[in-house]
Write a protein that holds these residues in place. Sequence first.
Motif, PDB file in Angstrom:
ATOM      1  N   THR A 108      63.323  -7.722  16.394  1.00 55.25           N
ATOM      2  CA  THR A 108      63.470  -8.097  14.985  1.00 55.25           C
ATOM      3  C   THR A 108      62.242  -7.565  14.258  1.00 55.25           C
ATOM      4  O   THR A 108      61.186  -7.358  14.863  1.00 55.25           O
ATOM      5  CB  THR A 108      63.591  -9.623  14.778  1.00 55.25           C
ATOM      6  OG1 THR A 108      62.424 -10.245  15.320  1.00 55.25           O
ATOM      7  CG2 THR A 108      64.822 -10.197  15.447  1.00 55.25           C
ATOM      8  N   GLY A 109      62.389  -7.366  12.971  1.00 56.14           N
ATOM      9  CA  GLY A 109      61.317  -6.769  12.179  1.00 56.14           C
ATOM     10  C   GLY A 109      61.351  -5.256  12.308  1.00 56.14           C
ATOM     11  O   GLY A 109      62.326  -4.674  12.785  1.00 56.14           O
ATOM     12  N   GLY A 110      60.253  -4.622  11.891  1.00 55.55           N
ATOM     13  CA  GLY A 110      60.137  -3.173  12.061  1.00 55.55           C
ATOM     14  C   GLY A 110      60.903  -2.345  11.045  1.00 55.55           C
ATOM     15  O   GLY A 110      61.100  -1.146  11.265  1.00 55.55           O
ATOM     16  N   ALA A 111      61.319  -2.953   9.941  1.00 50.21           N
ATOM     17  CA  ALA A 111      62.093  -2.187   8.945  1.00 50.21           C
ATOM     18  C   ALA A 111      61.258  -1.045   8.389  1.00 50.21           C
ATOM     19  O   ALA A 111      60.027  -1.119   8.328  1.00 50.21           O
ATOM     20  CB  ALA A 111      62.518  -3.107   7.804  1.00 50.21           C
ATOM     21  N   LEU A 112      61.933   0.018   7.993  1.00 48.96           N
ATOM     22  CA  LEU A 112      61.248   1.113   7.308  1.00 48.96           C
ATOM     23  C   LEU A 112      61.201   0.803   5.820  1.00 48.96           C
ATOM     24  O   LEU A 112      62.142   0.225   5.281  1.00 48.96           O
ATOM     25  CB  LEU A 112      62.002   2.425   7.497  1.00 48.96           C
ATOM     26  CG  LEU A 112      61.951   3.110   8.858  1.00 48.96           C
ATOM     27  CD1 LEU A 112      62.690   4.444   8.787  1.00 48.96           C
ATOM     28  CD2 LEU A 112      60.519   3.328   9.314  1.00 48.96           C
ATOM     29  N   TYR A 113      60.111   1.168   5.169  1.00 55.35           N
ATOM     30  CA  TYR A 113      60.092   1.093   3.709  1.00 55.35           C
ATOM     31  C   TYR A 113      59.803   2.485   3.154  1.00 55.35           C
ATOM     32  O   TYR A 113      59.099   3.280   3.779  1.00 55.35           O
ATOM     33  CB  TYR A 113      59.073   0.066   3.196  1.00 55.35           C
ATOM     34  CG  TYR A 113      57.644   0.330   3.584  1.00 55.35           C
ATOM     35  CD1 TYR A 113      57.130  -0.162   4.786  1.00 55.35           C
ATOM     36  CD2 TYR A 113      56.802   1.069   2.768  1.00 55.35           C
ATOM     37  CE1 TYR A 113      55.814   0.082   5.155  1.00 55.35           C
ATOM     38  CE2 TYR A 113      55.473   1.324   3.133  1.00 55.35           C
ATOM     39  CZ  TYR A 113      54.997   0.828   4.324  1.00 55.35           C
ATOM     40  OH  TYR A 113      53.696   1.078   4.697  1.00 55.35           O
ATOM     41  N   PHE A 114      60.393   2.759   2.007  1.00 54.80           N
ATOM     42  CA  PHE A 114      60.285   4.079   1.402  1.00 54.80           C
ATOM     43  C   PHE A 114      59.825   3.988  -0.038  1.00 54.80           C
ATOM     44  O   PHE A 114      60.285   3.118  -0.792  1.00 54.80           O
ATOM     45  CB  PHE A 114      61.649   4.784   1.409  1.00 54.80           C
ATOM     46  CG  PHE A 114      62.105   5.189   2.781  1.00 54.80           C
ATOM     47  CD1 PHE A 114      61.677   6.379   3.348  1.00 54.80           C
ATOM     48  CD2 PHE A 114      62.953   4.367   3.505  1.00 54.80           C
ATOM     49  CE1 PHE A 114      62.093   6.741   4.608  1.00 54.80           C
ATOM     50  CE2 PHE A 114      63.367   4.729   4.783  1.00 54.80           C
ATOM     51  CZ  PHE A 114      62.937   5.928   5.334  1.00 54.80           C
ATOM     52  N   GLY A 115      58.946   4.894  -0.396  1.00 54.92           N
ATOM     53  CA  GLY A 115      58.588   5.077  -1.799  1.00 54.92           C
ATOM     54  C   GLY A 115      59.119   6.420  -2.259  1.00 54.92           C
ATOM     55  O   GLY A 115      60.098   6.934  -1.723  1.00 54.92           O
ATOM     56  N   GLY A 116      58.447   7.023  -3.222  1.00 56.62           N
ATOM     57  CA  GLY A 116      58.874   8.333  -3.718  1.00 56.62           C
ATOM     58  C   GLY A 116      58.181   9.447  -2.951  1.00 56.62           C
ATOM     59  O   GLY A 116      57.522   9.222  -1.935  1.00 56.62           O
ATOM     60  N   LEU A 117      58.315  10.661  -3.446  1.00 52.02           N
ATOM     61  CA  LEU A 117      57.635  11.800  -2.826  1.00 52.02           C
ATOM     62  C   LEU A 117      56.129  11.646  -3.003  1.00 52.02           C
ATOM     63  O   LEU A 117      55.675  11.167  -4.039  1.00 52.02           O
ATOM     64  CB  LEU A 117      58.108  13.097  -3.466  1.00 52.02           C
ATOM     65  CG  LEU A 117      59.538  13.505  -3.104  1.00 52.02           C
ATOM     66  CD1 LEU A 117      59.924  14.779  -3.829  1.00 52.02           C
ATOM     67  CD2 LEU A 117      59.711  13.683  -1.602  1.00 52.02           C
ATOM     68  N   PHE A 118      55.368  12.039  -1.997  1.00 53.69           N
ATOM     69  CA  PHE A 118      53.927  11.751  -2.017  1.00 53.69           C
ATOM     70  C   PHE A 118      53.206  12.414  -3.183  1.00 53.69           C
ATOM     71  O   PHE A 118      52.170  11.953  -3.625  1.00 53.69           O
ATOM     72  CB  PHE A 118      53.268  12.104  -0.680  1.00 53.69           C
ATOM     73  CG  PHE A 118      53.021  13.575  -0.463  1.00 53.69           C
ATOM     74  CD1 PHE A 118      51.830  14.161  -0.842  1.00 53.69           C
ATOM     75  CD2 PHE A 118      53.991  14.371   0.134  1.00 53.69           C
ATOM     76  CE1 PHE A 118      51.599  15.518  -0.647  1.00 53.69           C
ATOM     77  CE2 PHE A 118      53.773  15.725   0.336  1.00 53.69           C
ATOM     78  CZ  PHE A 118      52.584  16.298  -0.057  1.00 53.69           C
ATOM     79  N   GLN A 119      53.786  13.496  -3.725  1.00 58.26           N
ATOM     80  CA  GLN A 119      53.124  14.177  -4.838  1.00 58.26           C
ATOM     81  C   GLN A 119      53.257  13.402  -6.151  1.00 58.26           C
ATOM     82  O   GLN A 119      52.517  13.650  -7.092  1.00 58.26           O
ATOM     83  CB  GLN A 119      53.730  15.572  -5.061  1.00 58.26           C
ATOM     84  CG  GLN A 119      53.643  16.502  -3.876  1.00 58.26           C
ATOM     85  CD  GLN A 119      54.963  16.535  -3.122  1.00 58.26           C
ATOM     86  OE1 GLN A 119      55.674  15.541  -3.083  1.00 58.26           O
ATOM     87  NE2 GLN A 119      55.263  17.656  -2.511  1.00 58.26           N
ATOM     88  N   ALA A 120      54.213  12.473  -6.191  1.00 59.54           N
ATOM     89  CA  ALA A 120      54.469  11.775  -7.462  1.00 59.54           C
ATOM     90  C   ALA A 120      53.410  10.707  -7.698  1.00 59.54           C
ATOM     91  O   ALA A 120      53.049   9.984  -6.762  1.00 59.54           O
ATOM     92  CB  ALA A 120      55.855  11.140  -7.418  1.00 59.54           C
ATOM     93  N   PRO A 121      52.899  10.567  -8.904  1.00 59.12           N
ATOM     94  CA  PRO A 121      51.806   9.621  -9.183  1.00 59.12           C
ATOM     95  C   PRO A 121      52.137   8.171  -8.799  1.00 59.12           C
ATOM     96  O   PRO A 121      51.313   7.490  -8.220  1.00 59.12           O
ATOM     97  CB  PRO A 121      51.600   9.735 -10.692  1.00 59.12           C
ATOM     98  CG  PRO A 121      52.316  10.972 -11.119  1.00 59.12           C
ATOM     99  CD  PRO A 121      53.296  11.344 -10.067  1.00 59.12           C
ATOM    100  N   ALA A 122      53.340   7.701  -9.106  1.00 60.91           N
ATOM    101  CA  ALA A 122      53.652   6.297  -8.820  1.00 60.91           C
ATOM    102  C   ALA A 122      54.571   6.171  -7.617  1.00 60.91           C
ATOM    103  O   ALA A 122      55.477   5.351  -7.599  1.00 60.91           O
ATOM    104  CB  ALA A 122      54.296   5.667 -10.046  1.00 60.91           C
ATOM    105  N   ALA A 123      54.258   6.955  -6.580  1.00 61.95           N
ATOM    106  CA  ALA A 123      55.203   7.074  -5.469  1.00 61.95           C
ATOM    107  C   ALA A 123      55.463   5.762  -4.734  1.00 61.95           C
ATOM    108  O   ALA A 123      56.508   5.586  -4.122  1.00 61.95           O
ATOM    109  CB  ALA A 123      54.702   8.122  -4.488  1.00 61.95           C
ATOM    110  N   LEU A 124      54.514   4.809  -4.803  1.00 67.83           N
ATOM    111  CA  LEU A 124      54.725   3.562  -4.043  1.00 67.83           C
ATOM    112  C   LEU A 124      54.960   2.356  -4.946  1.00 67.83           C
ATOM    113  O   LEU A 124      54.855   1.223  -4.509  1.00 67.83           O
ATOM    114  CB  LEU A 124      53.527   3.295  -3.138  1.00 67.83           C
ATOM    115  CG  LEU A 124      53.658   3.776  -1.697  1.00 67.83           C
ATOM    116  CD1 LEU A 124      52.456   3.356  -0.889  1.00 67.83           C
ATOM    117  CD2 LEU A 124      54.938   3.250  -1.032  1.00 67.83           C
ATOM    118  N   LYS A 125      55.268   2.627  -6.192  1.00 68.41           N
ATOM    119  CA  LYS A 125      55.419   1.516  -7.142  1.00 68.41           C
ATOM    120  C   LYS A 125      56.581   0.609  -6.738  1.00 68.41           C
ATOM    121  O   LYS A 125      56.454  -0.596  -6.657  1.00 68.41           O
ATOM    122  CB  LYS A 125      55.648   2.067  -8.545  1.00 68.41           C
ATOM    123  CG  LYS A 125      54.696   1.461  -9.543  1.00 68.41           C
ATOM    124  CD  LYS A 125      54.847   2.090 -10.887  1.00 68.41           C
ATOM    125  CE  LYS A 125      54.180   1.199 -11.912  1.00 68.41           C
ATOM    126  NZ  LYS A 125      54.392   1.696 -13.245  1.00 68.41           N
TER     127      LYS A 125
END
Length: 206
Positions: A108-125
């Motif tokens: 249990t656990g271990g989910a993947l999380y995704f943001g935007g492309l690393f070049q984008a300024p707010a990629a992890l918003k």
Amino acid sequence: MLLWPRSLWLQLNIVHPQAQILRAFSSVWRQCQVLMHELGLDDPLVTPLRERFLLPLMALLYPDYGGGYLDSHRAFVVKYALGQDLELGCHYDNAELTLNVALGKDFTGGALYFGGLFQAPAALKETLEVEHVVGSGILHRGGQLHGARPLCKGERWNLVVWLRASAVRNRLCPMCCQKPELVDDEGFGDGFTREEPTTVDVCVLT
Ligand SMILES: O=C(O)CCC(=O)C(=O)O
Ligand SMILES: [Fe+2]
């Protein structure tokens, strides 16, 4: 979509005991990883998977990220367990595209999380969380920021295939965004080539 037989981790355990060994490896951010190449499984398994199945699929899904030009890969199995690695920090892959298949075991656990492309300024918003389902794979762009949430229980084994298109990376290294300076290496190396492969128009910022 069921992408992988549930029994693969078992085959790795039995046929290839080195897969169980906790080892230091090239990348400092993970303790336990084994390369499919080291297990002798690149040629019989991963290369045909890339050429026959992933290339046509990725050509359709990700034409702007070299999906139709995948000519090499780096494939490995990662293991997460209590007392060993539990999670994986946010990063982007040395790959144009990535396939990540949950092989097992029970966890249990271990989910993947995704943001935007690393070049984008707010990629992890805003992040999107995707649970691993044993036997299924997740496809994503290599440059997309992502990480793995902590494992809560059990053991998690995943097959990760970093798919590379030399036609794309020869122009601009996906890790440093510079024109690559090449040194000789064995096997697929980091997926660059010296000969000019068929060219493809890709904007790295899209
Ligand atoms: O632990 C996972 O499922 C993610 C692995 C990953 O992102 C990687 O190896 O690049
Ligand atoms: Fe990754």
